[in-house]
Scaffold this motif. Structure first.
Motif, short mmCIF file in Angstrom:
data_model
loop_
_atom_site.label_atom_id
_atom_site.label_comp_id
_atom_site.label_asym_id
_atom_site.label_seq_id
_atom_site.Cartn_x
_atom_site.Cartn_y
_atom_site.Cartn_z
N LYS A 82 0.75 -1.33 0.13
CA LYS A 82 -0.13 0.04 -0.06
C LYS A 82 0.99 1.39 0.04
O LYS A 82 0.42 2.22 -0.40
CB LYS A 82 -0.85 0.06 1.25
N ILE A 83 1.98 1.42 0.46
CA ILE A 83 2.85 2.25 0.74
C ILE A 83 3.83 2.31 -0.97
O ILE A 83 4.79 1.46 -0.91
CB ILE A 83 3.87 2.36 1.75
N ASP A 84 3.52 3.32 -1.77
CA ASP A 84 4.31 3.23 -2.99
C ASP A 84 5.87 3.84 -2.68
O ASP A 84 6.05 5.09 -2.41
CB ASP A 84 3.65 4.13 -3.80
N HIS A 85 6.69 3.02 -2.83
CA HIS A 85 8.23 3.45 -2.60
C HIS A 85 9.02 3.48 -4.08
O HIS A 85 9.94 3.96 -4.12
CB HIS A 85 8.74 2.27 -1.64
N SER A 86 8.03 3.32 -5.12
CA SER A 86 8.69 3.48 -6.70
C SER A 86 8.69 4.58 -7.19
O SER A 86 9.49 5.11 -7.80
CB SER A 86 8.28 2.15 -7.24
N THR A 87 7.18 5.32 -7.02
CA THR A 87 7.19 6.44 -7.80
C THR A 87 8.04 7.82 -7.42
O THR A 87 8.14 8.44 -8.15
CB THR A 87 5.39 6.89 -7.58
N PRO A 88 8.21 7.83 -6.02
CA PRO A 88 9.24 8.89 -5.75
C PRO A 88 10.34 9.20 -6.30
O PRO A 88 10.80 10.22 -6.88
CB PRO A 88 9.33 8.91 -4.05
N GLY A 89 11.19 7.99 -6.80
CA GLY A 89 12.38 8.26 -7.74
C GLY A 89 11.95 8.71 -8.96
O GLY A 89 12.54 9.44 -9.47
N ALA A 90 10.77 7.94 -9.64
CA ALA A 90 10.51 8.62 -10.93
C ALA A 90 10.07 9.85 -10.83
O ALA A 90 10.42 10.83 -11.96
CB ALA A 90 9.35 7.59 -11.42
N LEU A 91 9.41 10.68 -9.99
CA LEU A 91 9.01 11.89 -9.78
C LEU A 91 10.35 12.65 -9.54
O LEU A 91 10.40 13.83 -10.22
CB LEU A 91 8.12 12.12 -8.59
N SER A 131 1.66 8.43 -17.51
CA SER A 131 1.67 9.70 -17.14
C SER A 131 0.48 10.04 -16.10
O SER A 131 1.00 10.74 -15.16
CB SER A 131 0.87 10.39 -18.33
N LYS A 132 -0.45 8.82 -15.98
CA LYS A 132 -1.28 9.04 -14.77
C LYS A 132 -0.56 8.75 -13.54
O LYS A 132 -1.03 9.40 -12.53
CB LYS A 132 -2.51 7.98 -14.98
N ARG A 133 0.32 7.84 -13.66
CA ARG A 133 1.03 7.50 -12.42
C ARG A 133 1.96 8.61 -11.90
O ARG A 133 1.99 8.86 -10.58
CB ARG A 133 1.92 6.28 -12.58
N LEU A 134 2.46 9.36 -12.93
CA LEU A 134 3.45 10.41 -12.58
C LEU A 134 2.70 11.73 -12.34
O LEU A 134 3.25 12.82 -11.91
CB LEU A 134 4.35 10.74 -13.62
N GLU A 135 1.36 11.71 -12.41
CA GLU A 135 0.62 13.05 -11.79
C GLU A 135 0.28 12.92 -10.44
O GLU A 135 -0.01 13.94 -9.88
CB GLU A 135 -0.92 12.91 -12.45
N LYS A 136 0.86 11.74 -9.90
CA LYS A 136 0.65 11.72 -8.18
C LYS A 136 1.41 12.89 -7.57
O LYS A 136 2.31 13.48 -8.00
CB LYS A 136 1.12 10.30 -7.70
N SER A 137 0.60 13.29 -6.56
CA SER A 137 1.19 14.59 -5.60
C SER A 137 1.80 13.73 -4.40
O SER A 137 0.93 13.47 -3.60
CB SER A 137 0.08 15.42 -5.37
N MET A 138 3.08 13.60 -4.43
CA MET A 138 3.82 12.83 -3.69
C MET A 138 4.79 13.69 -2.87
O MET A 138 5.80 14.20 -3.25
CB MET A 138 4.56 11.63 -4.19
N SER A 139 4.34 14.11 -1.67
CA SER A 139 5.44 14.93 -0.70
C SER A 139 6.39 14.17 -0.34
O SER A 139 6.27 12.94 0.03
CB SER A 139 4.55 15.63 0.29
N THR A 140 7.59 14.80 0.01
CA THR A 140 8.83 14.09 0.81
C THR A 140 8.83 14.63 2.08
O THR A 140 9.86 14.52 2.67
CB THR A 140 10.16 14.29 -0.21
N ASP A 141 7.73 15.20 2.47
CA ASP A 141 7.78 16.10 3.92
C ASP A 141 7.99 14.74 4.96
O ASP A 141 8.33 15.26 5.86
CB ASP A 141 6.67 16.57 4.12
N GLY A 142 7.34 13.56 4.49
CA GLY A 142 7.47 12.54 5.62
C GLY A 142 8.75 11.86 5.51
O GLY A 142 8.91 10.73 6.09
N PHE A 143 9.80 12.17 4.47
CA PHE A 143 10.91 11.42 4.66
C PHE A 143 11.91 11.94 5.96
O PHE A 143 11.60 12.98 6.42
CB PHE A 143 11.84 11.94 3.31
N GLN A 144 12.99 11.05 6.35
CA GLN A 144 13.88 11.33 7.06
C GLN A 144 14.64 12.40 6.68
O GLN A 144 15.56 12.10 5.91
CB GLN A 144 14.60 10.13 7.55
N LYS A 145 14.52 13.66 7.11
CA LYS A 145 15.17 14.80 6.51
C LYS A 145 16.65 14.87 6.40
O LYS A 145 17.25 14.96 5.32
CB LYS A 145 14.81 16.09 7.17
#
Length: 804
Positions: A82-91, A131-145
C-alpha cells in the motif's frame, strides 16, 4: 538510519547501501550497450521512496522490531503493497531540469515499475498509464530529512544530466541507417527493456546476496576462462576417429568453425547436414569467438526441452575432466507461476553463467513476457555468443519480432548470433522486407566445403504421401517388412494420439515397440533413449533383433539415433529432412537408408495450423519437383528443395509474421510488432480523448506482454512419479525450507511434463493432480495418472496435440 530490508535472522541492510550497490551493478550491466549512466541513475532512485517514514514504520513492524503496542507500529498485513516506494524516484527524475524528455520517459518508466513489470506508455483505449502514475502528488515531507538531504546531495553529484545526454546522443547515432520507422522504434523499445532488465536484476541480485550469500551464489564477477574451456574441448576432439568420409567432413566443418571464429561479431549461419556434428562444431566457434571478442556468455537456444538435457550433458562431460562442469547452466522451464513469494524470488534465475542451455520459449519470454521473472534475464544476452539450434522451428508469428531482436542484440548489445540447422529458413530473404535479417556472405561459416551435401547423402526418399486412403495398417505393413528383412525402423508422427494408435497396432501384430513423446518426463525419455541406443548397437553387431520405435517430433531435433529406415508422417519439408537425419546417420551401412513419407487418414491435424500449412507447401514442392524432374526419384535432402519450401511457406504466411492479435478488452485488432513500436492506433485514440499531449514513446508494453505467448497454448509444469520423481514429490509436500524447495525444483525439471488447461481440469476431476502444499503453485501427478509406456495417460480424454 533508514533500512532497505530485514533478514530472517534480524540483520538490517541500510537503504543507502542498497541503493549504491544496485546503482553500481546496474551501471555495469548497462555499460554493455553504452548506457551505464542510465543503469546507475535508475539504481540510485528505484527505492528512493523507502526514505518515507511510513515505509520505515512498515518495515520495522513487519520485522517485529516494532510491537503492536508501540506508537510507531503500522499493521504490516493491512499495509503490504500500500505504500508506494517506487514512484518518488520517478518523480525526482521527472523534475530534473535540463534533462531531455526522451531520457526522462525511459528512466521514469523503469524506475516507477521495477517491482511489477513494464506498463504501457499508451494503452489501446488511449489512456496513458505512466503519465497518470506520474501525476501523483507525492510530498517528501514525511522523509527522514537528515538522511534524505545527505542522499540528495549524493544524487545531485551522480545524476549527471550532461553525461546522460551525451550517452544518449552517442547511442541514437546507431539508428541513423535504419530507414523503417517502426523497426527503429521497436529497437528503441528493446533498449528500454534492456535497461529495465539491468535494474531488476541488480536489485534482486543485491537483495538476495545480502540475505543469504552462502546459500545463493549468483555472481560470476570474473571474465570466464575461455582458454581453459577451449583446451578441454580441443582435447576431447582429438579422441574422434575418422572411419569414413562423413567423419572426415565432420572434422572439416569443425575446423572451419574454428577458423571463422576470428571474424568480427555479427549474424552467422552454420548450415550443416543432420549428423554433421554441429553441436560441438558450434561450441568450438563460440568458445574461440567469445575469447577473441571478450564476450561474457555463450547461450545455446534449443527448440524443445526434450533435447536440452542431452546437449548440456554432452558439454558438461567435456569440461568435467577440468572441473569446469559447474559453469554450464541448464534452464528448462518454470514449474511455478510468477508470484511475489520468497521461493520464487530465489528461483528467478538470472542466467549468470558462462554457458547457458535454454529453450526458445525462455529466450522469447526474456524479451517479450511481462512481469519481472523472465525480463530480468534479458541483459545477460548482451555481449554473448547466442547459438540458435534448429532455428527453422521459430514460430511464424514471432518472425518479425525475432528478426528485430537479433538485429538489436548484434548491432546494439555487442553479441554474435549463430543460426544453426540443416534446414536453414530464409530469414534474410527479400520476401520478408523490410524485416529480413542482413547476413554477410562472409559469415556463412560452413560455406566453401566442397561436396558436403553429396557426402552426407545417406538416405533414399520413398514418397508414398500421394497414395489416397493410406492407413496406419499400411504403415505397419512397411514396418513388418523392414523388420522381417532385419532392419530397425523409426516412425515419426505429428500427434501424440497417432503415435499411441500405432504403438497399439504394432504391438498387436509384431512386437511391443519403443514409444517416445512429451507425455513422458525427460528422465523417462532419457531412459528409453538409452535402451534404444543400446539395442541399436546390439542389432548392428548382430547380437540382437531389429529395433522398432514410434515417436512424436521430439526425436527429430538433435537426438542422436541411427535406424536403417525411417517413416515420416507428411509435414513440412524441414521436419522430413530432420527425420532423415535419424536414418543411416553415420553412413556406415553398405546401402542407403530408406526414408518413407506417408500421409495416414487417421491422423487429425485440422486444428494444427502450422503442420497443416507446412504439409500444403510440401505437397506443392513435391509436385514442382516431379514436374521439373519427371524421370528422377525425389531427393528431399537438397538445398534447392529446402529453400523452395521456405520461400513459399514464408510468402504465404507473411501476413501473420507481425503477431496479429484481437484485443478483446478494447475491441481492437492490432499486432504486437506495432504495439511495441509506433503503437499508432493507440496514439490516435490518445490524441482524440486527451487534452494533454501524449508522450514521445507510445509503447504498449503491458498490453503486448499480456497477449504474447511463445507457444500457441499455455502449459503448466507438473511433476510426475517416475523413479526419483516419487521421492522429490514427497519431499516437496513436506518441506518448509525455501532453499530446499528451490533445490528440489531444479531436480524436478527432469521429472516434469507440461500440461494444457483441459488436461489439468480432467486430472483434477479424476483426482490425479494435486498441489504439493496449499497455494504453493507446484503440482504433481499421482501414480494412477502416469503410465510406463505412454507417460501421461488419459483414456477418457485422448490427446491429439502438437507440443514439445
Amino acid at each position: 538510519m533508514s533500512i532497505a530490508r530485514f533478514t530472517e535472522d534480524g540483520r538490517e541492510q541500510l537503504l543507502q547501501d542498497h541503493l549504491f550497490s544496485v546503482a553500481n551493478l546496474a551501471k555495469r550491466y548497462a555499460e554493455k550497450i553504452g548506457l551505464g549512466s542510465f543503469g546507475e541513475v535508475s539504481g540510485l532512485l528505484h527505492d528512493y521512496g523507502k526514505y518515507d517514514l511510513r515505509f520505515q514504520r512498515y518495515l520495522n513492524s513487519a520485522s517485529g522490531k516494532y510491537k503492536y503496542c508501540d506508537a510507531d507500529y503500522l499493521d504490516p498485513v493491512a499495509n503490504k503493497g500500500k505504500i508506494d516506494h517506487s514512484t518518488p524516484g520517478a518523480l525526482y527524475l521527472k523534475n530534473v531540469n535540463g534533462l531531455h524528455q526522451n531520457i526522462k520517459e525511459i528512466l521514469t518508466l523503469i524506475t516507477a515499475v521495477h517491482h511489477g513489470g513494464l506498463i504501457d506508455f499508451i494503452s489501446p483505449d488511449g489512456t496513458m498509464p505512466l503519465s497518470k502514475r506520474l501525476e501523483k502528488s507525492m510530498s517528501t515531507d514525511g522523509f527522514q530529512k537528515a538522511e534524505k538531504d545527505k542522499f540528495d546531495f549524493e544524487l545531485s553529484r551522480r545524476v549527471n544530466v550532461e553525461k546522460l545526454q551525451q550517452e544518449y546522443k552517442e547511442y541514437i547515432k546507431k539508428f541513423k541507417n535504419i530507414e523503417n520507422n517502426n523497426i527503429r522504434l521497436f529497437l528503441m523499445g528493446l533498449t528500454i527493456k534492456f535497461l529495465y532488465s539491468c535494474l531488476i536484476d541488480a536489485d534482486r541480485t543485491d537483495s538476495t546476496a545480502f540475505e543469504d550469500s552462502d546459500k545463493y551464489s549468483i555472481l560470476y564477477d570474473n571474465q570466464p576462462n575461455w582458454e581453459q574451456m577451449i583446451q578441454a574441448l580441443e582435447k576431447h576432439l582429438t579422441r574422434f576417429k575418422v572411419r569414413n568420409d562423413i567423419d572426415l567432413y565432420r572434422r572439416k566443418i569443425s575446423d572451419q568453425c574454428q577458423e571463422k571464429a576470428g571474424l568480427p561479431g555479427g549474424i552467422f549461419r552454420l548450415n550443416v547436414p543432420t549428423g554433421g556434428g554441429k553441436t560441438l562444431a558450434s561450441l568450438r566457434f563460440a568458445l574461440e569467438h567469445a575469447k577473441k571478442n571478450n564476450l561474457d556468455h555463450i547461450f545455446y537456444i534449443i527448440p524443445y526441452t526434450s533435447i536440452i538435457d542431452q546437449n548440456a550433458e554432452d558439454v558438461r562431460a567435456i569440461f568435467k575432466e577440468y572441473g569446469l562442469e559447474d559453469l554450464v547452466l541448464e534452464h528448462h522451464s518454470n514449474l511455478t507461476d510468477e508470484k511475489n513469494t520468497e521461493i520464487n524470488n530465489i528461483l528467478m534465475d538470472n542466467w549468470n553463467a558462462p554457458i547457458v542451455f535454454t529453450t526458445m520459449v525462455q529466450f522469447l519470454e526474456a524479451l517479450f513476457a511481462g512481469g519481472t521473472r523472465s525480463p530480468r534475464r534479458f541483459h545477460q544476452l548482451g555481449k554473448s555468443v547466442i547459438i540458435f539450434d534448429e532455428i527453422q522451428t521459430i514460430g511464424i508469428k514471432n518472425i518479425f519480432m525475432y528478426n528485430a531482436a537479433i538485429q538489436y542484440l548484434t548491432e546494439f548489445a555487442g553479441s554474435s548470433v549463430v543460426l544453426c540447422t540443416a534446414t536453414q529458413p530464409v530469414l534474410d530473404n527479400e520476401i520478408l522486407a523490410p524485416h529480413q535479417l542482413k547476413i554477410s556472405e562472409h559469415n556463412d561459416i560452413s560455406a566453401g566445403i566442397p561436396e558436403m551435401d553429396q557426402v552426407f547423402e545417406r538416405v533414399k526418399t520413398i514418397d508414398k504421401s500421394g497414395i489416397l486412403n493410406w492407413s496406419h495398417s499400411d504403415t505397419v505393413e512397411i514396418i513388418m517388412n523392414e523388420f522381417k528383412n532385419g532392419n530397425s525402423v523409426l516412425t515419426i508422427t505429428n500427434t501424440k494420439n497417432a503415435a499411441k494408435e500405432l504403438v497399439e497396432l504394432i504391438s498387436s501384430k509384431l512386437t511391443m515397440p519403443y514409444h517416445l513423446s512429451t507425455s513422458m518426463c525427460a528422465r523417462h525419455r532419457k531412459e528409453i533413449l538409452k535402451k534404444i541406443r543400446e539395442d541399436l548397437v546390439k542389432h548392428q553387431k548382430k547380437e540382437g533383433p531389429p529395433v522398432i520405435c514410434v515417436s512424436t517430433q521430439l526425436i527429430e531435433a538433435g537426438v542422436d539415433v541411427d535406424f536403417d529406415a525411417v517413416i515420416r508422417h507428411l509435414a513440412g519439408v524441414d521436419s522430413i529432412v530432420q527425420a532423415a537425419g535419424r536414418c543411416n546417420r553415420s553412413g556406415l551401412r553398405e546401402e542407403l537408408g530408406r526414408l518413407y513419407v506417408v500421409d495416414p487418414i487417421e491422423e487429425k491435424i485440422a486444428k494444427l495450423e502450422d503442420i497443416r500449412r507446412g504439409r500444403e507447401v510440401t505437397k506443392r514442392v513435391f509436385s514442382d519437383f516431379y514436374e521439373q524432374n519427371p524421370n528422377k526419384d525425389l531427393q528431399i535432402i537438397n538445398p534447392i528443395v529446402i529453400q523452395n519450401y521456405f520461400t513459399q511457406y514464408y510468402f504465404n504466411r507473411k501476413s501473420q509474421m507481425d503477431y496479429p492479435v484481437f484485443l478483446g478488452k478494447y475491441e481492437v485488432s492490432d499486432n504486437l510488432f506495432r504495439l511495441l513500436s509506433s503503437n499508432e492506433i493507440s496514439r490516435c485514440q490518445a490524441n482524440r480523448i486527451n487534452s494533454t499531449s501524449a508522450p514521445y514513446f507510445a509503447y504498449a508494453f503491458q498490453t503486448a506482454a499480456n497477449e504474447f505467448k511463445a507457444i500457441d497454448a499455455l502449459t503448466q509444469g507438473v511433476i510426475v512419479p517416475y523413479l526419483e520423481g516419487k521421492e522429490i514429490i514427497n519431499r516437496l509436500c513436506a518441506s518448509k525450507n525455501p532453499y530446499e524447495i528451490s533445490a528440489l525444483l531444479k531436480e524436478a525439471q527432469q521429472y516434469s511434463i507440461n500440461l494444457f488447461d483441459y488436461q489439468i481440469k480432467e486430472l483434477f476431476k479424476n483426482q490425479y493432480l494435486h498441489e504439493t502444499q496449499i497455494k504453493s503453485g507446484i503440482f504433481y501427478l499421482s501414480e494412477e495418472g502416469y503410465d510406463d509406456t505412454y507417460g501421461l495417460y488419459l483414456n477418457d480424454h485422448p490427446e491429439n496435440v502438437y507440443i514439445f
